[in-house]
Scaffold this active site. Structure first.
Site, PDB file in Angstrom:
ATOM      1  CB  CYS A  61      -0.885  -0.023   1.248  1.00  0.00           C
ATOM      2  SG  CYS A  61      -1.920   1.435   1.431  1.00  0.00           S
ATOM      3  CB  CYS A  64       1.652   4.293   5.653  1.00  0.00           C
ATOM      4  SG  CYS A  64       0.144   4.517   6.619  1.00  0.00           S
ATOM      5  CG  PHE A 265      -6.716  31.033   4.446  1.00  0.00           C
ATOM      6  CD1 PHE A 265      -6.880  30.859   3.079  1.00  0.00           C
ATOM      7  CD2 PHE A 265      -5.799  31.982   4.879  1.00  0.00           C
ATOM      8  CE1 PHE A 265      -6.118  31.599   2.170  1.00  0.00           C
ATOM      9  CE2 PHE A 265      -5.039  32.722   3.990  1.00  0.00           C
ATOM     10  CZ  PHE A 265      -5.193  32.533   2.626  1.00  0.00           C
ATOM     11  CD  GLU A 285     -12.947  29.032   3.490  1.00  0.00           C
ATOM     12  OE1 GLU A 285     -12.004  28.804   4.263  1.00  0.00           O
ATOM     13  OE2 GLU A 285     -13.027  28.538   2.348  1.00  0.00           O
ATOM     14  CB  CYS A 359      -0.941  21.475   5.801  1.00  0.00           C
ATOM     15  SG  CYS A 359      -1.492  22.409   4.367  1.00  0.00           S
TER      16      CYS A 359
HETATM   17  C1  LIG Z   1      -6.133  24.346   5.594  1.00  0.00           C
HETATM   18  S1  LIG Z   1      -7.811  24.792   5.352  1.00  0.00           S
HETATM   19  C2  LIG Z   1      -8.167  25.493   6.932  1.00  0.00           C
HETATM   20  C3  LIG Z   1      -9.617  25.649   7.275  1.00  0.00           C
HETATM   21  C4  LIG Z   1      -9.922  25.928   8.745  1.00  0.00           C
HETATM   22  N1  LIG Z   1      -9.048  26.912   9.325  1.00  0.00           N
HETATM   23  C5  LIG Z   1      -9.900  24.648   9.553  1.00  0.00           C
HETATM   24  O1  LIG Z   1      -8.966  24.443  10.334  1.00  0.00           O
HETATM   25  O2  LIG Z   1     -10.807  23.836   9.417  1.00  0.00           O
HETATM   26  C6  LIG Z   1      -7.658  26.149   4.274  1.00  0.00           C
HETATM   27  C7  LIG Z   1      -8.915  26.876   3.947  1.00  0.00           C
HETATM   28  O3  LIG Z   1      -8.593  27.911   3.027  1.00  0.00           O
HETATM   29  C8  LIG Z   1      -9.637  28.060   2.094  1.00  0.00           C
HETATM   30  N2  LIG Z   1      -9.060  28.727   0.904  1.00  0.00           N
HETATM   31  C9  LIG Z   1      -8.270  28.164  -0.055  1.00  0.00           C
HETATM   32  N3  LIG Z   1      -7.885  29.105  -0.933  1.00  0.00           N
HETATM   33  C10 LIG Z   1      -8.429  30.278  -0.519  1.00  0.00           C
HETATM   34  C11 LIG Z   1      -8.387  31.619  -1.013  1.00  0.00           C
HETATM   35  N4  LIG Z   1      -7.686  31.915  -2.123  1.00  0.00           N
HETATM   36  N5  LIG Z   1      -9.044  32.582  -0.339  1.00  0.00           N
HETATM   37  C12 LIG Z   1      -9.733  32.287   0.783  1.00  0.00           C
HETATM   38  N6  LIG Z   1      -9.817  31.032   1.305  1.00  0.00           N
HETATM   39  C13 LIG Z   1      -9.179  30.038   0.649  1.00  0.00           C
HETATM   40  C14 LIG Z   1     -10.136  26.646   1.868  1.00  0.00           C
HETATM   41  O4  LIG Z   1     -11.471  26.647   1.400  1.00  0.00           O
HETATM   42  C15 LIG Z   1      -9.994  26.051   3.271  1.00  0.00           C
HETATM   43  O5  LIG Z   1     -11.191  26.200   4.002  1.00  0.00           O
END
Ligand SMILES: C[S@@+](CC[C@H](N)C(=O)[O-])C[C@H]1O[C@@H](n2cnc3c(N)ncnc32)[C@H](O)[C@@H]1O
Length: 405
Positions: A61, A64, A265, A285, A359
């Site tokens: 797999c 991992c 975000f 967001e 991340c």
């Molecule tokens: C890593 S996730 C974090 C979400 C939230 N903070 C959580 O912990 O559940 C990144 C977020 O950024 C949003 N996102 C991605 N590109 C974006 C953009 N250009 N402008 C605004 N939001 C964006 C995605 O929809 C997503 O919800």
């Protein structure tokens, strides 16, 4: 015979230019080099950090990548990844010990599905291959997700095409498993009958096909602080509850007693809603449906301070210093690409504290450098191993303004 020197960002051993998957630093190995890789190394002298993989699927797999290494090794290596990414940008910071998600804790995963001559196969991609491996004893997934695999296979038998591969994003909710499928056959009348029938029979909480919800028995709902939030189908959620708790604890500590917080975000409110117990929050967001769930969750909850939401593309239209003037703390949790445009504006702002979640240590370090050059100090970094046994590294960090703009 060659000796492995270090691991690359995919967690593969390297010796000079040669990559050797599933090896560890110091190991002596041999094997045929093809296109700069030794795909099937023979381990001549194993590392004392080598362990026998706890999963019987590990050999085949590709889900991992690091099960052959001890937990202690992986935790230290993930710290090294962050340290090296920072030092490549001329930065240094206190790193807190890695917090690792337990086995069997993944509540959200994307699996691949293929229709076979008879039946179907759902699992992770095999190593370095586009075939699919069955994973009935997977050590990553929550038991509820693992138990859903036969039902997913039924969906693929009916809705998968013979040629293509189906992508199944599965999320475990208290109300049952949600399945969000892309890459299957286009919906027609028979499928609109057959697919929800399978989902209903197996007690799925929700089934979405190419973004269209075909069945929702009860709105899948998660607790975020004092609020109950029902995210849209397939929405981003932190992949394990334990990593979410670790990131949230770090964010709360970073913002301290801030009274006015901007959460950039914000997703469905993972950070906004718990922070709203003590602060007014403006959640920004890009996906409107996620903010609708956040807003609905806030409206139905009791005991929270005001939360406002704004749909905005933060890559193209970052918040400007004027818009951040009365803000005590910013939380920023961008996708893997990082948040360069927004960080440049934060660098021109007077915001006293920034809680950053990432991340991707490489884009985090790039953005951190911009903040540090603009007068912020990187106070600490909390490394979180959310994607246990993979090479992914998550982190939360605190920046405080120590020099004025
Ligand atoms: C890593 S996730 C974090 C979400 C939230 N903070 C959580 O912990 O559940 C990144 C977020 O950024 C949003 N996102 C991605 N590109 C974006 C953009 N250009 N402008 C605004 N939001 C964006 C995605 O929809 C997503 O919800």
């Amino acid at each position: 015979m060659i000796t492995i020197e270090r691991l690359n960002l995919r967690g593969e051993g390297t010796a000079g230019e040669v990559a050797v998957p599933r090896t560890l630093p110091g190991e002596e190995i041999d094997g045929a080099i093809v296109d700069g890789r030794i795909a099937q190394p023979r381990i001549v002298t194993p590392s004392d950090q080598r362990v026998s993989a706890p999963c019987r699927h590990y050999k085949a797999c590709g889900g991992c990548a690091m099960m052959h290494a001890s937990d202690a090794f992986v935790a230290d290596w993930k710290q090294d990844v962050v340290r090296l990414a920072l030092s490549a940008q001329g930065l240094d910071a206190p790193l807190r010990p890695t917090i690792t998600s337990p086995a069997g804790s993944r509540r959200r995963a994307t699996l691949a599905g293929r229709r076979l001559k008879s039946g179907a196969l759902v699992g992770f991609h095999a190593r370095a291959s586009d075939t699919v491996t069955a994973i009935p004893d997977c050590k990553l997934l929550e038991p509820a997700l693992l138990a859903a695999i036969p039902a997913l296979e039924e969906l693929v038998v009916v809705g998968g095409s013979r040629k293509g591969e189906v992508k199944l994003t599965i999320t475990s909710y208290p109300q049952g498993v949600e399945v969000s499928v892309t890459g299957g056959k286009p919906l027609d009348t028979p499928l609109r009958v057959a697919l929800p029938e399978i989902a209903g029979r197996h007690g799925m909480a929700r089934l979405a096909w190419d973004g269209e919800v075909l069945l929702q028995r009860a709105p899948p709902t998660l607790r975020m602080g004092l609020a109950h939030v029902s995210p849209p189908a397939g929405a981003f959620l932190q992949a394990t509850p334990q990593a979410e708790a670790a990131l949230l604890a770090a964010v709360k500590e970073a913002v301290g007693d801030a009274r006015q917080i901007v959460d950039l975000f914000a997703g469905c409110g993972t950070f906004s809603l718990p922070l709203a117990e003590n602060a007014e929050v403006r959640a920004v967001e890009g996906v409107p449906e996620m903010l609708e769930s956040l807003d609905h969750g806030w409206r139905m909850a009791q005991g929270l301070k005001r939360v406002t939401t704004e749909v905005r593309d933060l890559f193209r239209r970052p918040l400007l210093p004027d818009e951040l003037a009365k803000t005590d703390a910013v939380v920023i949790d961008p996708p893997r690409a990082g948040a360069e445009a927004q960080v440049i504006e934060l660098g021109r702002s007077t915001v006293p504290v920034i809680a950053a979640v990432s991340c991707n240590p490489v884009t985090f370090a790039r953005d951190a450098r911009l903040l540090v050059h603009a007068g912020y100090t990187l106070d600490w970094v909390q490394v979180v191993d959310q994607f246990r046994w993979s090479a992914h590294v998550e982190l939360a960090a605190r920046f405080s303004r120590t020099q004025s703009v």
